[in-house]
Enzyme design. Structure first.
Site, PDB file in Angstrom:
ATOM      1  N   HIS A  78      41.185  40.592  43.334  1.00  9.16           N
ATOM      2  CA  HIS A  78      41.336  40.242  41.785  1.00  9.16           C
ATOM      3  C   HIS A  78      41.061  38.870  41.519  1.00  9.16           C
ATOM      4  O   HIS A  78      40.765  37.886  42.105  1.00  9.16           O
ATOM      5  CB  HIS A  78      42.888  40.753  41.472  1.00  9.16           C
ATOM      6  CG  HIS A  78      43.551  42.079  41.647  1.00  9.16           C
ATOM      7  ND1 HIS A  78      44.755  42.519  41.384  1.00  9.16           N
ATOM      8  CD2 HIS A  78      42.698  43.014  42.240  1.00  9.16           C
ATOM      9  CE1 HIS A  78      44.688  43.745  41.765  1.00  9.16           C
ATOM     10  NE2 HIS A  78      43.452  44.224  42.045  1.00  9.16           N
ATOM     11  N   GLU A  80      42.523  36.827  39.817  1.00  9.84           N
ATOM     12  CA  GLU A  80      43.801  35.761  40.122  1.00  9.84           C
ATOM     13  C   GLU A  80      43.629  35.295  41.282  1.00  9.84           C
ATOM     14  O   GLU A  80      43.988  34.361  41.710  1.00  9.84           O
ATOM     15  CB  GLU A  80      44.778  36.398  39.756  1.00  9.84           C
ATOM     16  CG  GLU A  80      45.233  37.031  38.150  1.00  9.84           C
ATOM     17  CD  GLU A  80      44.770  38.114  38.087  1.00  9.84           C
ATOM     18  OE1 GLU A  80      45.381  38.965  37.176  1.00  9.84           O
ATOM     19  OE2 GLU A  80      43.822  38.826  38.767  1.00  9.84           O
ATOM     20  N   CYS A 106      48.534  41.941  38.031  1.00 12.00           N
ATOM     21  CA  CYS A 106      49.315  42.905  38.624  1.00 12.00           C
ATOM     22  C   CYS A 106      50.531  42.323  39.523  1.00 12.00           C
ATOM     23  O   CYS A 106      50.639  41.128  39.650  1.00 12.00           O
ATOM     24  CB  CYS A 106      48.436  43.850  39.632  1.00 12.00           C
ATOM     25  SG  CYS A 106      47.894  43.103  41.166  1.00 12.00           S
ATOM     26  N   CYS A 109      49.197  40.053  42.531  1.00 11.03           N
ATOM     27  CA  CYS A 109      48.978  38.554  42.021  1.00 11.03           C
ATOM     28  C   CYS A 109      50.013  37.758  41.231  1.00 11.03           C
ATOM     29  O   CYS A 109      50.219  36.758  41.529  1.00 11.03           O
ATOM     30  CB  CYS A 109      47.676  38.900  40.883  1.00 11.03           C
ATOM     31  SG  CYS A 109      46.118  39.491  41.615  1.00 11.03           S
TER      32      CYS A 109
END
Length: 160
Positions: A78, A80, A106, A109
């Site tokens: 991801h 992040e 999410c 993260c």
């Protein structure tokens, strides 16, 4: 002539970063900022040296897995996560930084961002993860939805 406010500036950059994404489902960009300085950027995609979904297809899509589920079989990291990794690789301390992100993080993260000391998150698009929202609240992380400059000004985030 007026200048572009800081939140708009950073969110615009976040969307530009997302253009590097190699995910076939969703382009996500993230930017860590501290004292009006960009510390690290990240976008979603496969690890360096590994074929990207753009090249080999998306297993989650082939299996008809809904958004927000079964992250463990995704080839990609991801945005992040990539911000955190880039900061770590280059020895940049992101503790106390703000995160601008095209999409609400999410829960995976969220846990990482909480432990990194990110105290404020500004996101533009929603993501179906109630646990992430709850964990941010429990940890005292401020999460603001970026809708336009006025939405941030109302919360005291416009630091022109």
């Amino acid at each position: 002539m007026s200048r572009l406010p800081w939140p708009d500036y950073f969110m615009n950059i976040t969307y530009l970063v997302s253009e590097r994404s190699t995910c076939t489902r969703r382009r996500v960009g993230a930017v860590a900022v501290k004292n009006k300085r960009i510390l690290a950027t990240g976008y979603n995609g496969a690890p360096a040296g590994v074929p990207h979904c753009l090249d080999v297809g998306c297993l989650r899509e082939q299996l008809a897995i809904p958004s927000g589920q079964r992250h463990e079989i995704c080839r990609g990291l991801h945005a992040e996560q990539n911000v955190i990794i880039q900061a770590a690789v280059h020895g940049i301390n992101i503790h106390g930084a703000e995160l601008y992100c095209t999409t609400h993080p999410c829960v995976l993260c969220a846990k990482m961002l909480i432990n990194c000391g990110i105290r404020h998150i500004c996101h533009a698009e929603d993501y179906p993860d109630e646990l992430a929202t709850a964990m941010f609240k429990e940890a005292g992380v401020t999460v603001v939805k970026y809708e336009d400059r006025d939405s941030l000004n109302a919360q005291g985030r416009d630091e022109t």
